[in-house]
Design a protein around this motif. Structure first.
Motif, PDB file in Angstrom:
ATOM      1  N   ALA A 182      -4.492   0.939  -8.828  1.00 53.96           N
ATOM      2  CA  ALA A 182      -5.424   1.034  -7.994  1.00 53.96           C
ATOM      3  C   ALA A 182      -4.990  -0.042  -6.780  1.00 53.96           C
ATOM      4  CB  ALA A 182      -6.778   0.553  -8.420  1.00 53.96           C
ATOM      5  N   GLU A 183      -4.367  -1.140  -7.190  1.00 54.85           N
ATOM      6  CA  GLU A 183      -3.892  -2.274  -6.189  1.00 54.85           C
ATOM      7  C   GLU A 183      -2.846  -1.633  -5.238  1.00 54.85           C
ATOM      8  OE1 GLU A 183      -1.255  -2.642 -10.032  1.00 54.85           O
ATOM      9  OE2 GLU A 183      -3.243  -2.335  -9.396  1.00 54.85           O
ATOM     10  N   ARG A 184      -2.305  -0.496  -5.460  1.00 51.36           N
ATOM     11  CA  ARG A 184      -1.614   0.236  -4.297  1.00 51.36           C
ATOM     12  C   ARG A 184      -2.326   1.122  -3.383  1.00 51.36           C
ATOM     13  NH1 ARG A 184       4.048  -0.143  -6.049  1.00 51.36           N
ATOM     14  NH2 ARG A 184       4.253   0.238  -3.577  1.00 51.36           N
ATOM     15  N   VAL A 185      -3.557   0.937  -3.457  1.00 48.53           N
ATOM     16  CA  VAL A 185      -4.358   2.051  -2.712  1.00 48.53           C
ATOM     17  C   VAL A 185      -5.352   1.230  -1.807  1.00 48.53           C
ATOM     18  CG1 VAL A 185      -5.886   3.789  -2.890  1.00 48.53           C
ATOM     19  CG2 VAL A 185      -4.104   3.584  -4.639  1.00 48.53           C
ATOM     20  N   LEU A 186      -5.468   1.715  -0.424  1.00 57.77           N
ATOM     21  CA  LEU A 186      -6.217   1.253   0.559  1.00 57.77           C
ATOM     22  C   LEU A 186      -7.503   2.244   0.599  1.00 57.77           C
ATOM     23  CD1 LEU A 186      -7.451  -0.837   2.776  1.00 57.77           C
ATOM     24  CD2 LEU A 186      -5.795   0.369   4.305  1.00 57.77           C
ATOM     25  N   VAL A 187      -8.642   1.885   0.678  1.00 53.28           N
ATOM     26  CA  VAL A 187      -9.853   2.641   0.570  1.00 53.28           C
ATOM     27  C   VAL A 187     -10.486   2.637   2.147  1.00 53.28           C
ATOM     28  CG1 VAL A 187     -12.082   3.459  -0.528  1.00 53.28           C
ATOM     29  CG2 VAL A 187     -10.223   2.377  -1.943  1.00 53.28           C
ATOM     30  N   PHE A 188     -10.270   3.658   2.823  1.00 53.99           N
ATOM     31  CA  PHE A 188     -10.999   3.787   4.191  1.00 53.99           C
ATOM     32  C   PHE A 188     -12.291   4.483   3.936  1.00 53.99           C
ATOM     33  CE2 PHE A 188     -10.531   5.915   8.488  1.00 53.99           C
ATOM     34  CZ  PHE A 188     -11.434   5.007   8.982  1.00 53.99           C
ATOM     35  N   LEU A 189     -13.226   3.812   4.344  1.00 57.83           N
ATOM     36  CA  LEU A 189     -14.714   4.116   4.193  1.00 57.83           C
ATOM     37  C   LEU A 189     -15.173   4.526   5.521  1.00 57.83           C
ATOM     38  CD1 LEU A 189     -16.127   1.410   1.829  1.00 57.83           C
ATOM     39  CD2 LEU A 189     -15.391   3.507   1.229  1.00 57.83           C
ATOM     40  N   SER A 190     -14.879   5.727   6.051  1.00 62.86           N
ATOM     41  CA  SER A 190     -15.461   6.445   7.196  1.00 62.86           C
ATOM     42  C   SER A 190     -16.673   6.736   7.475  1.00 62.86           C
ATOM     43  CB  SER A 190     -14.339   7.483   7.867  1.00 62.86           C
ATOM     44  OG  SER A 190     -14.689   8.531   6.872  1.00 62.86           O
ATOM     45  N   PHE A 237      -8.858  -1.615  -6.096  1.00 64.66           N
ATOM     46  CA  PHE A 237      -8.567  -1.160  -4.864  1.00 64.66           C
ATOM     47  C   PHE A 237      -8.994  -2.089  -3.556  1.00 64.66           C
ATOM     48  CE2 PHE A 237      -9.704   2.620  -7.529  1.00 64.66           C
ATOM     49  CZ  PHE A 237      -8.931   3.254  -7.025  1.00 64.66           C
ATOM     50  N   LYS A 238      -8.571  -2.123  -2.460  1.00 61.70           N
ATOM     51  CA  LYS A 238      -8.779  -2.858  -1.262  1.00 61.70           C
ATOM     52  C   LYS A 238      -9.669  -1.834  -0.460  1.00 61.70           C
ATOM     53  CE  LYS A 238      -6.170  -6.009  -2.678  1.00 61.70           C
ATOM     54  NZ  LYS A 238      -6.500  -7.325  -3.277  1.00 61.70           N
ATOM     55  N   MET A 239     -10.722  -2.292   0.131  1.00 61.25           N
ATOM     56  CA  MET A 239     -11.924  -1.544   0.677  1.00 61.25           C
ATOM     57  C   MET A 239     -12.147  -2.054   2.100  1.00 61.25           C
ATOM     58  SD  MET A 239     -12.737  -0.336  -2.309  1.00 61.25           S
ATOM     59  CE  MET A 239     -14.381   0.428  -1.870  1.00 61.25           C
ATOM     60  N   MET A 240     -12.163  -1.042   3.040  1.00 65.85           N
ATOM     61  CA  MET A 240     -12.040  -1.003   4.274  1.00 65.85           C
ATOM     62  C   MET A 240     -13.108  -0.164   5.054  1.00 65.85           C
ATOM     63  SD  MET A 240      -9.125  -0.574   7.178  1.00 65.85           S
ATOM     64  CE  MET A 240      -8.940   1.134   6.831  1.00 65.85           C
ATOM     65  N   PRO A 241     -14.332  -0.720   5.516  1.00 68.08           N
ATOM     66  CA  PRO A 241     -15.257   0.092   6.316  1.00 68.08           C
ATOM     67  C   PRO A 241     -14.900   0.075   7.860  1.00 68.08           C
ATOM     68  CG  PRO A 241     -15.950  -2.055   5.902  1.00 68.08           C
ATOM     69  CD  PRO A 241     -14.790  -2.003   5.326  1.00 68.08           C
ATOM     70  N   MET A 242     -15.631   0.839   8.473  1.00 63.86           N
ATOM     71  CA  MET A 242     -15.057   1.321   9.722  1.00 63.86           C
ATOM     72  C   MET A 242     -16.274   1.064  10.795  1.00 63.86           C
ATOM     73  SD  MET A 242     -14.813   5.278  11.049  1.00 63.86           S
ATOM     74  CE  MET A 242     -14.205   6.018  12.625  1.00 63.86           C
ATOM     75  N   PHE A 243     -15.853   0.309  11.938  1.00 63.93           N
ATOM     76  CA  PHE A 243     -16.649  -0.196  12.904  1.00 63.93           C
ATOM     77  C   PHE A 243     -16.029   0.495  14.152  1.00 63.93           C
ATOM     78  CE2 PHE A 243     -16.863  -3.208   9.793  1.00 63.93           C
ATOM     79  CZ  PHE A 243     -18.134  -3.741   9.694  1.00 63.93           C
ATOM     80  N   GLY A 244     -17.197   0.854  15.360  1.00 63.90           N
ATOM     81  CA  GLY A 244     -16.606   1.195  16.609  1.00 63.90           C
ATOM     82  C   GLY A 244     -16.217   0.273  17.501  1.00 63.90           C
ATOM     83  N   VAL A 272       0.907  -1.243   0.028  1.00 63.94           N
ATOM     84  CA  VAL A 272      -0.017  -0.048  -0.004  1.00 63.94           C
ATOM     85  C   VAL A 272       0.877   1.312  -0.054  1.00 63.94           C
ATOM     86  CG1 VAL A 272      -1.595   1.312   1.180  1.00 63.94           C
ATOM     87  CG2 VAL A 272      -1.939  -1.052   1.201  1.00 63.94           C
ATOM     88  N   GLY A 273       0.655   2.215  -1.074  1.00 61.48           N
ATOM     89  CA  GLY A 273       1.340   3.419  -1.223  1.00 61.48           C
ATOM     90  C   GLY A 273       0.655   4.669  -0.914  1.00 61.48           C
ATOM     91  N   LEU A 274      -0.891   4.509  -0.766  1.00 59.65           N
ATOM     92  CA  LEU A 274      -1.667   5.457  -0.647  1.00 59.65           C
ATOM     93  C   LEU A 274      -2.829   5.043   0.217  1.00 59.65           C
ATOM     94  CD1 LEU A 274      -2.504   8.454  -1.167  1.00 59.65           C
ATOM     95  CD2 LEU A 274      -3.789   7.643  -3.598  1.00 59.65           C
ATOM     96  N   VAL A 275      -3.335   5.870   0.940  1.00 57.99           N
ATOM     97  CA  VAL A 275      -4.655   5.434   1.675  1.00 57.99           C
ATOM     98  C   VAL A 275      -5.659   6.600   1.484  1.00 57.99           C
ATOM     99  CG1 VAL A 275      -6.039   5.135   3.645  1.00 57.99           C
ATOM    100  CG2 VAL A 275      -3.739   3.928   3.588  1.00 57.99           C
ATOM    101  N   THR A 276      -6.684   6.505   0.787  1.00 62.10           N
ATOM    102  CA  THR A 276      -7.739   7.303   0.628  1.00 62.10           C
ATOM    103  C   THR A 276      -8.840   7.275   1.459  1.00 62.10           C
ATOM    104  OG1 THR A 276      -7.286   7.487  -1.851  1.00 62.10           O
ATOM    105  CG2 THR A 276      -9.266   8.302  -1.142  1.00 62.10           C
TER     106      THR A 276
END
Length: 605
Positions: A346-354, A391-398, A311-315
């Motif tokens: 895109a394979e170098r990017v992690l997508v943070f779904l806040s 892209f790699k996709m990551m949702p947020m949990f508390g 991963v080189g970038l997080v969006t």
């Protein structure tokens, strides 16, 4: 009595720093030559003989009243007899849920045998020494070249909450907590706690927070004194430094497991060490915790898939604010990702779904796809098309927040965090709606309690199974509290390991770490100091200012200052692009430059 290994001898007799970071190797140089190269501290007083007892109080040898910032304290001198050993004098305080106790001077017995001292006390005093209580304390001190260590066993007729070692004769100087930078505290009192401020970050008298329990002092003689517990469990530790003219009175505080009611406890061993370098003090501590918590090196971690290493970038794509204001719905997020794929592989990017799950924090802990953002069809399309692009996709949990007004509350209410004294710990330090009053509908939850851990595990697992995400993010995962009902750290570990067993290809990523979390969570979006890079990687916090006005997006921070020159990128974190409501429409040029710098840093042509 003899003093075979005093600190004065240590400073004169030291050589190279050994693998432990302690002063362990003798030198062939004469004491006179060593002293010429490394002068002795100018503030050392006449050292009492080992075993000598002094009748001090809490107000002895310190500034009363404080000359700088102060913390709460008794308005009288609480009895605090101390026993000399090496270059220091040591005393003890014991705390239950209902009072504070000191050693009964008349019942203290000391035995010295070479480099070992044993202190036994068969009674305590309270009410400032006006009353007595039954109980016992036994402490064994040992000194070797470069260190003093001690063990303590305490027994009382009621459950013991906290045991404090009082350390006298610590030379004044610059101070570091948790391995952070050294600072000159002047005449201020200092209070720092591990972890998460000792579980109490807010309100009057709150401690500063440490991610690992370590205190280091650089003395006037340019040598270093450090204090650390040798504890292989996550439990609160606090350091309180109270200045006098030339020395600190230091409290090294151990807080017992909140869910236990032990009337007899063995305090984990404490270490006071000496080094010639700051790095030596840090390394000694890091060697211990790396072994105690089994921290794996990043290069050999089994819980890091190949894609995460690249991963080189997080969006960070901000979703819905607490108020319901929409920064980006699923369709808009998809549009942003299609554009981004044209700028960087895109394979170098992690997508943070806040805040993908509705109103930020208000809808915790439902974790359901809201219709307003595009519904399940829209969310599924976002995940699928994002992954098809690479892209790699990551949702947020508390990890530890639940709204008591949500329908699920009765099922999880027993997991509300209760601090060691039994009071409920609410997440009530945020003014979510801007009525200038902190809101109190959120409760802080304990993953050590089955009902909450099982609920959260089921919700995360459901999202993984139904939508096929690549990672999940645990908000406030480093917010450890010494709960009266269950072990929060152990519950956190169980959650992560259970999900890993069910979904071995899905990565857990957390908000902020304390030391032991690095054992089973490999990436965070807060922290990132050089010494922790050995174990984990970091990206930038979701509240980091977005291009333009510096919006913190869904976070409660409001606005910060976006730096157009540095693009507010951290040198210690993976470059992170914050995308709020106007970023894609107005600041696409800044997005382009941010991505360019991320590619450059990651070596992407």
């Amino acid at each position: 009595m003899t003093d075979p290994v005093s600190r004065r001898d240590l400073i004169k007799g030291i050589g190279a720093i050994g693998a432990t970071g302690l002063l362990t190797t003798a030198t062939s140089k004469t004491p006179e030559a060593m002293e010429a190269n490394h002068p002795l501290p100018q503030v050392v007083l006449t050292v009492p003989a080992d075993g000598q007892i002094s009748n001090l109080t809490s107000t002895s040898e310190v500034f009363i009243p404080p000359r700088g910032r102060g913390y709460m304290k008794f308005s009288f001198g609480f009895p605090e007899p101390v026993v000399a050993f090496g270059e220091h004098r040591f005393g003890f305080l014991v705390f239950t849920a209902e009072n504070a106790y000191g050693l009964d001077r008349e019942k203290m017995r000391v035995e010295v045998a070479g480099n070992t001292l044993t202190l036994k006390c068969d009674g305590f005093v309270w009410a400032g020494g006006q009353e007595r209580a039954r109980g016992s304390l036994s402490a064994t001190f040992r000194k070797e070249i470069g260190k003093i260590e001690w063990d303590v066993v305490v027994e009382m007729e009621q459950p013991i909450k906290t045991v404090t070692t009082v350390i006298r004769d610590v030379p004044r100087g610059q101070v570091s907590f948790g391995g952070g930078g050294l600072n000159d505290p002047r005449d201020n009192e200092l209070l720092s706690a591990y972890p998460f401020g000792g579980g109490d970050l807010h309100g009057p008298g709150a401690a500063n927070s440490m991610t690992t329990p370590l205190a280091v002092v650089q003395t006037a003689a340019d040598d270093f004194v450090f204090i650390a517990p040798l504890d292989n469990k996550v439990r609160p530790k606090r350091f309180y430094f109270q200045p006098g003219e030339k020395f600190y009175r230091v409290e090294a505080i151990y807080e017992h497991d909140g869910w236990r009611n032990d009337r007899r406890i063995t305090v984990p061993r404490w270490r006071l060490g000496y080094t010639k370098t700051f790095d030596g003090a840090i390394q000694s501590h890091m060697n211990f915790i790396e072994d105690a918590f089994k921290l794996p090196a990043w290069e050999t971690r089994a819980d890091v898939p190949p894609w995460l290493r690249r991963v080189g970038l997080v969006t960070t794509l901000h979703g819905m604010h607490y108020t319901g204001y929409m920064f980006n719905d699923y369709a808009r997020m998809g549009e942003i990702l299609k554009w981004t794929a044209g700028q960087i592989p895109a394979e170098r990017v992690l997508v943070f779904l806040s805040s993908w799950d509705g109103r930020y924090y208000w809808d915790y802990p439902n974790y359901k796809v809201p219709e307003r953002m595009g519904g399940e069809a829209g969310f599924r399309k976002l995940i699928k098309e994002g992954q098809q692009l690479g892209f790699k996709m990551m949702p947020m949990f508390g990890a530890n927040a639940a709204n008591r007004r949500q329908a699920v509350w009765p099922k999880i209410a027993d997991a509300a965090t209760r601090k060691i004294d039994g009071d409920v710990y609410n997440l009530n330090w945020v003014d979510w709606n801007n009525d200038r009053h902190q809101d109190g509908w959120l409760t802080y939850m304990n993953l050590g309690v089955d009902s909450w851990r099982n609920w959260l595990e089921a919700r995360i697992s459901d999202v993984i199974q139904r939508f096929g995400v690549d990672a999940y993010f645990l908000d406030i995962i480093g917010g450890h509290v010494n709960d009266a009902g269950a072990d929060m750290h152990e519950g956190t570990r169980r959650l992560v390991m259970n999900l890993r067993a069910k979904h071995p290809n899905v990565v857990c990523i957390g908000e902020m770490p304390y030391d032991a979390l690095h054992a089973f969570i490999p990436m965070y979006h807060a922290g990132g100091g050089a010494r922790w890079q050995k174990y984990s990687r970091f990206f930038q916090h979701l509240s980091s200012p977005a291009p333009g006005r510096g919006s913190s997006g869904v976070h409660e921070a409001g606005f910060g200052r976006f730096n157009p020159e540095t693009l507010s990128l951290s040198p210690n974190a993976i470059p992170t692009l914050q995308v709020v409501d106007d970023t894609f429409a107005k600041y696409r040029d800044v997005m382009t430059e941010t991505i360019r710098r991320a590619k450059e840093r990651a070596g992407i042509s």
